[in-house]
Motif scaffolding. Structure first.
Motif, mmCIF file in Angstrom:
data_model
loop_
_atom_site.group_PDB
_atom_site.id
_atom_site.type_symbol
_atom_site.label_atom_id
_atom_site.label_comp_id
_atom_site.label_asym_id
_atom_site.label_seq_id
_atom_site.Cartn_x
_atom_site.Cartn_y
_atom_site.Cartn_z
ATOM 1 N N ASN A 30 -14.398 -43.427 22.492
ATOM 2 C CA ASN A 30 -14.557 -44.029 23.720
ATOM 3 C C ASN A 30 -16.476 -44.390 23.335
ATOM 4 N N ARG A 31 -16.795 -44.711 22.263
ATOM 5 C CA ARG A 31 -17.680 -45.246 22.088
ATOM 6 C C ARG A 31 -17.961 -46.159 21.126
ATOM 7 N N HIS A 32 -18.785 -47.154 20.725
ATOM 8 C CA HIS A 32 -19.314 -47.766 19.083
ATOM 9 C C HIS A 32 -18.961 -47.208 18.004
ATOM 10 N N CYS A 33 -18.082 -47.325 16.926
ATOM 11 C CA CYS A 33 -18.553 -46.202 15.804
ATOM 12 C C CYS A 33 -17.842 -46.527 14.897
ATOM 13 N N PRO A 34 -18.665 -47.868 14.385
ATOM 14 C CA PRO A 34 -17.695 -48.260 13.078
ATOM 15 C C PRO A 34 -18.122 -47.768 11.860
ATOM 16 N N ASP A 35 -19.819 -46.911 11.803
ATOM 17 C CA ASP A 35 -20.388 -46.254 11.129
ATOM 18 C C ASP A 35 -18.930 -45.644 10.484
ATOM 19 N N THR A 36 -18.897 -44.605 11.656
ATOM 20 C CA THR A 36 -18.328 -43.399 11.963
ATOM 21 C C THR A 36 -16.796 -43.641 11.285
ATOM 22 N N ILE A 37 -15.810 -44.540 11.583
ATOM 23 C CA ILE A 37 -14.797 -44.953 10.791
ATOM 24 C C ILE A 37 -14.337 -45.189 9.560
ATOM 25 N N ALA A 38 -16.083 -46.389 9.003
ATOM 26 C CA ALA A 38 -16.264 -46.353 7.534
ATOM 27 C C ALA A 38 -16.461 -44.783 7.422
ATOM 28 N N GLU B 148 1.829 -32.376 8.973
ATOM 29 C CA GLU B 148 1.857 -30.809 8.442
ATOM 30 C C GLU B 148 0.487 -30.382 9.652
ATOM 31 N N SER B 149 -0.462 -31.138 9.236
ATOM 32 C CA SER B 149 -1.670 -30.705 10.270
ATOM 33 C C SER B 149 -2.079 -31.593 10.420
ATOM 34 N N VAL B 150 -3.392 -31.385 11.409
ATOM 35 C CA VAL B 150 -4.247 -32.561 12.187
ATOM 36 C C VAL B 150 -5.400 -31.925 12.337
ATOM 37 N N HIS B 151 -6.604 -32.663 11.364
ATOM 38 C CA HIS B 151 -7.659 -32.846 11.078
ATOM 39 C C HIS B 151 -8.831 -33.353 12.163
ATOM 40 N N ARG B 152 -9.625 -33.033 12.584
ATOM 41 C CA ARG B 152 -10.309 -33.982 13.882
ATOM 42 C C ARG B 152 -11.393 -34.230 13.586
ATOM 43 N N ARG B 153 -12.946 -35.174 13.771
ATOM 44 C CA ARG B 153 -13.598 -35.256 13.868
ATOM 45 C C ARG B 153 -14.127 -36.123 15.424
ATOM 46 N N ASP B 154 -15.070 -36.562 15.263
ATOM 47 C CA ASP B 154 -16.128 -36.865 16.670
ATOM 48 C C ASP B 154 -16.841 -38.139 16.498
ATOM 49 N N SER B 155 -16.920 -38.888 17.091
ATOM 50 C CA SER B 155 -17.802 -40.082 17.244
ATOM 51 C C SER B 155 -19.644 -40.060 17.053
ATOM 52 N N ASP B 156 -19.737 -38.692 17.658
ATOM 53 C CA ASP B 156 -21.181 -38.703 18.075
ATOM 54 C C ASP B 156 -21.642 -37.715 16.722
ATOM 55 N N SER B 157 -21.119 -37.355 15.892
ATOM 56 C CA SER B 157 -21.588 -37.166 14.668
ATOM 57 C C SER B 157 -21.267 -37.753 12.840
ATOM 58 N N ARG B 158 -21.887 -37.122 12.763
ATOM 59 C CA ARG B 158 -21.783 -37.641 10.816
ATOM 60 C C ARG B 158 -22.184 -36.484 9.868
ATOM 61 N N TYR B 159 -20.969 -36.864 8.314
ATOM 62 C CA TYR B 159 -21.433 -36.129 7.396
ATOM 63 C C TYR B 159 -22.637 -35.431 6.732
#
Length: 441
Positions: free
Chosen positions: A11-19, A122-133
């Motif tokens: 629910n926030r601006h996160c194009p870098d996270t999507i990339a 077969e599986s769901v792998h969840r990430r959040d938009s206020d985090s990075r690798y």
């Protein structure tokens, strides 16, 4: 070839996270024989959605990566058809629980679970938009690598892919139901300024999420490890442990669930404006003694500036207060699930929704006196802090009865949704997704 759903609710601006998510999907298909459905569930206003669509369009095309970008209108269309197709009662209420008018950490992930079922994942792998690798020597360390090594396999077959095992031999025949890591960086709950301003008050506030009957020593231990994840030490080398995973060691920004064992069987609580409402399945996996893998490819957590605004501060503190109230019910359910153990599973080693729903419904009869005392203690603590916190205490005082009622209603809604969940998943499997232009390249 198996398919997985790598998802980012936002629910926030996160194009870098999507990339970055696109890079993780590319890593997955480069190292494993899988198809990846990259799912962005977008609750943002049109300008942010457009930026996200552009970020998805810029991802390098790959025949085994399919992006899906669904705004809330597209999600509602899908969910309305799912609830209409299901044989469950109260489809309008179920639709509201799946896509409520307001923020719900559990509901957004439940939508990902249903869409993953529709896509045949077969599986769901969840990430959040206020985090990075994290990265090491210029190489990004993606959690999906550990997830795909083990998730859904018999625990005995997963042994070669982990560093070590602490799983009892009796559980080696069960499937790995969950793979997760934690986070490094800022605490997961944005109350660090309370700790900095007044450590004693911080203790009083954080200890409110413990059961009331716990000893002071046990509450102190909880406070000391709460919301800190894996601390601040950066990644240096891989380590993974096959075990029954301690819920305090993983975070929902860095998690993967096997569908047939867990997330197609039991949903997450759909409570509105309540942090922590999406952590239930982590406890279910633990209490049912389902195998999991705990790895150290921790994600970096950070707090967005929106929480520092007046409106953002009040909204976040409301979510935190509702989290404290929700624990009156969740602690009861967790305790009963721990007692039930293997009885939480069916003959195929899958979570039994009827067992979970019964416990949630039983908890609705709990006395609310403990929650009234929680609100009293929170009021005193925030008035000691003064400033914005005292202002929030004033707001809280005017909403006491409403918040108490909402906490009980939330657990009742969870029981209802759990009872209906298998029917919703079955309906989702035969319901096509809407196809907006940004979904395809």
């Amino acid at each position: 070839m198996r398919s997985i759903c790598l998802t980012l609710p936002t629910n926030r601006h996160c194009p870098d996270t999507i990339a970055a998510l696109g890079e993780e999907a590319a890593h997955a298909v480069a190292h494993f024989d899988i198809d990846v459905h990259l799912l962005v569930l977008d609750s943002c206003p049109p300008p942010e959605r457009a930026a996200h669509a552009e970020a998805l369009r810029r991802l390098p095309a790959h025949p085994r990566i399919t992006p899906h970008h669904l705004d809330e209108a597209a999600q509602r269309d899908f969910l309305a058809r799912v609830t209409a197709r299901s044989t469950t009662a109260k489809p309008a209420l179920l639709l509201d629980l799946m896509l409520p008018d307001g923020l719900s950490y559990g509901a957004c992930t439940n939508r990902a679970f249903l869409i993953a079922a529709a896509l045949g994942c077969e599986s769901v792998h969840r990430r959040d938009s206020d985090s990075r690798y994290q990265s090491l020597a210029g190489r990004t360390v993606f959690p999906v690598h550990h997830e795909l090594l083990s998730l859904g396999r018999r625990a005995a077959d997963a042994l070669p892919g982990v560093t070590e095992s602490a799983l009892p031999d009796a559980l080696l025949g069960r499937r790995v139901a969950m793979v997760g890591g934690s986070f490094v960086g800022e605490p997961s709950v944005d109350i660090g300024r309370i700790r900095d301003a007044d450590p004693e008050t911080y203790h009083d506030v954080v200890s409110l999420w413990a059961p009331e009957h716990w000893s002071q020593a046990r509450k102190r231990e909880l406070v000391e490890e709460s919301f800190l994840g894996a601390g601040t030490e950066p990644f240096t080398a891989d380590h993974s442990l096959l075990t029954v995973v301690d819920p305090m060691r993983v975070d929902m920004c860095n998690i993967a669930f096997h569908g047939d064992t867990v997330c197609e069987r039991v949903p997450l609580p759909p409570a509105r404006d309540t942090i922590g409402s999406d952590y239930f399945l982590i406890h279910l996996v633990h209490d049912a003694r389902l195998p999991g893998v705990l790895h150290n490819r921790h994600i970096v957590n950070y707090h967005t500036g929106e929480r520092r605004t007046d409106h953002g501060f009040l909204a976040y503190q409301t979510r935190f207060a509702k989290f404290l109230l929700s624990m009156r019910y969740f602690h009861f359910v967790y305790d009963r699930m721990a007692e039930a153990g293997d009885a939480l599973l069916d003959e195929h080693g899958r979570a039994r929704p009827s067992a979970v729903a019964a416990l949630a419904r039983e908890s609705t009869g709990l006395d609310t006196g403990e929650n009234l005392r929680r609100l009293d203690a929170l009021d005193r603590a925030y008035r000691r802090l003064g400033g914005r916190y005292a202002d929030f205490a004033d707001l809280l005082a005017g909403r006491r009865e409403r918040l108490i009622d909402e906490a009980r209603a939330d657990i009742a809604d969870f029981a209802l949704l759990t009872e209906a969940w298998e029917g919703l998943v079955a309906a989702a499997r035969t319901t096509p997704l809407p196809g907006p232009p940004e979904r395809h390249r």
